[in-house]
Scaffold this active site. Structure first.
Site, PDB file in Angstrom:
ATOM      1  N   GLY A   1     -21.796   6.638  -1.388  1.00  0.00           N
ATOM      2  CA  GLY A   1     -20.446   6.350  -1.865  1.00  0.00           C
ATOM      3  C   GLY A   1     -20.424   5.464  -3.104  1.00  0.00           C
ATOM      4  O   GLY A   1     -21.441   4.885  -3.487  1.00  0.00           O
TER       5      GLY A   1
ATOM      6  N   LYS B   1       0.874  -1.178   0.000  1.00  0.00           N
ATOM      7  CA  LYS B   1       0.000   0.000   0.000  1.00  0.00           C
ATOM      8  C   LYS B   1       0.903   1.216   0.000  1.00  0.00           C
ATOM      9  O   LYS B   1       2.065   1.137   0.403  1.00  0.00           O
ATOM     10  CB  LYS B   1      -0.854   0.000   1.267  1.00  0.00           C
ATOM     11  CG  LYS B   1      -2.090   0.853   1.182  1.00  0.00           C
ATOM     12  CD  LYS B   1      -3.294   0.089   0.657  1.00  0.00           C
ATOM     13  CE  LYS B   1      -4.485   1.006   0.491  1.00  0.00           C
ATOM     14  NZ  LYS B   1      -5.652   0.291  -0.034  1.00  0.00           N
TER      15      LYS B   1
ATOM     16  N   GLY C   1     -22.916   5.052   4.550  1.00  0.00           N
ATOM     17  CA  GLY C   1     -22.120   5.568   3.423  1.00  0.00           C
ATOM     18  C   GLY C   1     -22.802   5.328   2.091  1.00  0.00           C
ATOM     19  O   GLY C   1     -22.139   5.167   1.053  1.00  0.00           O
TER      20      GLY C   1
ATOM     21  N   VAL D   1     -19.065   2.497  -3.695  1.00  0.00           N
ATOM     22  CA  VAL D   1     -19.402   1.084  -3.509  1.00  0.00           C
ATOM     23  C   VAL D   1     -20.855   0.946  -3.058  1.00  0.00           C
ATOM     24  O   VAL D   1     -21.637   0.180  -3.627  1.00  0.00           O
ATOM     25  CB  VAL D   1     -18.470   0.418  -2.454  1.00  0.00           C
ATOM     26  CG1 VAL D   1     -18.905  -1.010  -2.199  1.00  0.00           C
ATOM     27  CG2 VAL D   1     -17.025   0.453  -2.920  1.00  0.00           C
TER      28      VAL D   1
END
Ligand code: NAD
Length: 359
Positions: free
Chosen positions: A183, A80, A180, A185
């Site tokens: 968003g 990452k 969320g 997703v």
């Protein structure tokens, strides 16, 4: 200051600190584990309030990527990167190209992709300096936005949790609280859930997007922390990490937690066990949200969309195996998932004859 002995360092193979004075780039690349393949993981661009926070974030997230790729059966390791700063203020082509040169210097040990604060357009800039980048737009030969793939994996994962908890994976009339919902997703997830007959309760700090989701999916809007208290079958955290903690667990009335957010449990060991003793089944986040990684992996393997979709459908049985293993061994679902992830890595080590034992 200690680094190697920090809990979050967690056997990282390599950590690279990158600075480019000209563009203002300050970045950290974490390569956690490359035993299964190159370490693939997104580049997060965020205005961290201090450098220690940025370092902890990259270390925690890159370990998660190792486990995610391992359980999903991909030939990838875990890595990452984080860029420190406000992407709206300093996210220039110049900065991303400087970052791309650092990625290139790792010679394929780390492959980057988009994450919070970065976009497919930024990946195109990185690609001017290095081939070790995925998540490119479809018009550029890439796999495009990974969010619909992640959403479908979460949808499949919710069905597998219902199968385990209730004996049927039908979503008709099943109540789901989605945090969320505006968003990338969650909006796609809400669509799939709505089409399958689920009843939705949704929250988001983006009021406009929330209203749109409510209208489109006939969902009930819930304010802030009220989302945890809803009398629902499933809580789907799709916004932030660490929303499952000492404060929220006593509020939960659901029997399933299954959502896209990374690092949902504030303390993996403690809260994994708390959920288990409360009879709440949690789909481990890095298993249920692997659809996006599976999609970007196809840019490396050349696998077509049919192969990607088949791999995402496999999340259903992978999760059922994890739930059953957790039951048999009397451990949390996240502990079962971690064991499966580590075993695949150590088995490959034995096959390659390079290294034997625990990752
Ligand atoms: P996103 O930024 O598009 O969506 C997050 C949503 O959460 C936003 O609409 C935001 O307004 C909302 N939000 C922020 N704080 C909130 C709060 N306190 N209460 C309610 N809503 C709040 O991000 P995304 O790409 O949809 O990802 C969602 C989560 O899934 C993230 O945790 C991400 O790390 C994880 N994830 C995403 C992918 C992917 O393919 N995009 C893959 C794996 C994991």
């Amino acid at each position: 200051m200690t680094i190697f002995t920090q809990k979050s360092f967690n056997n990282h193979e390599q950590v690279v600190f990158c600075q480019d004075e000209h563009s203002g780039l300050k970045a950290i690349i974490g390569v956690h584990n490359t035993k299964l393949g190159p370490a693939l993981g997104g580049c997060r661009f965020y205005p961290y309030s201090d450098e220690e926070m940025a370092l902890n974030d990259v270390l925690r997230l890159s370990r998660g990527m190792t486990y995610k790729a391992s359980v999903a059966g991909l030939n990838l390791g875990g890595g990452k990167s984080v860029i420190i700063g406000d992407p709206k203020k300093i996210g220039t082509e110049q900065l991303f190209r400087a970052f791309g040169r650092f990625v290139n210097g790792l010679n394929g040990r780390y492959i980057t992709a988009e994450d919070v604060g970065t976009s497919d357009k930024n990946m195109v800039w990185i690609n001017k300096e290095t081939p070790y980048v995925t998540g490119l737009p479809t018009y550029f030969g890439g796999s495009g936005d990974p969010s619909p793939f992640t959403a479908h994996g979460v949808f499949v994962g919710i069905k597998s949790a219902l199968k385990k908890q209730k004996g049927s994976d039908s979503l008709a009339g099943v109540k789901v609280a989605v945090q969320g919902a505006a968003g990338h997703v969650a909006f796609n997830l809400c669509r799939e859930l709505h089409e399958a007959g689920a009843v939705l309760y949704i929250s988001d700090i983006n009021k406009e997007g929330l209203k749109r989701a409510a209208e489109e999916f006939n969902a009930t809007i819930v304010e802030g922390d009220e989302i945890y208290k809803q009398d629902v079958d499933v809580y789907a955290p799709c916004a932030l990490g660490a929303t499952v903690n000492d404060t929220t667990i006593p509020m939960l009335k659901c029997s399933i937690i299954a959502g896209a957010a990374n690092n949902q449990l504030e303390d993996e060991d403690k809260h994994g066990d708390m959920l288990r003793s409360k009879g709440i089944l949690q789909a481990p986040d890095y298993v249920i949200n692997a659809g996006g990684l599976i999609s970007v992996d196809s840019e490396i393997t050349g696998g077509g969309v049919g192969h990607v979709n088949a791999q995402i459908e496999d999340i259903y049985t992978t999760l059922l195996n994890i739930y059953n293993m957790a039951d048999q061994e009397g451990i949390s679902t996240v502990a079962a998932a971690n064991n499966i992830a580590k075993k695949r890595i150590s088995d490959i080590n034995v096959i390659n004859g390079i290294y034997k034992g625990e990752e």
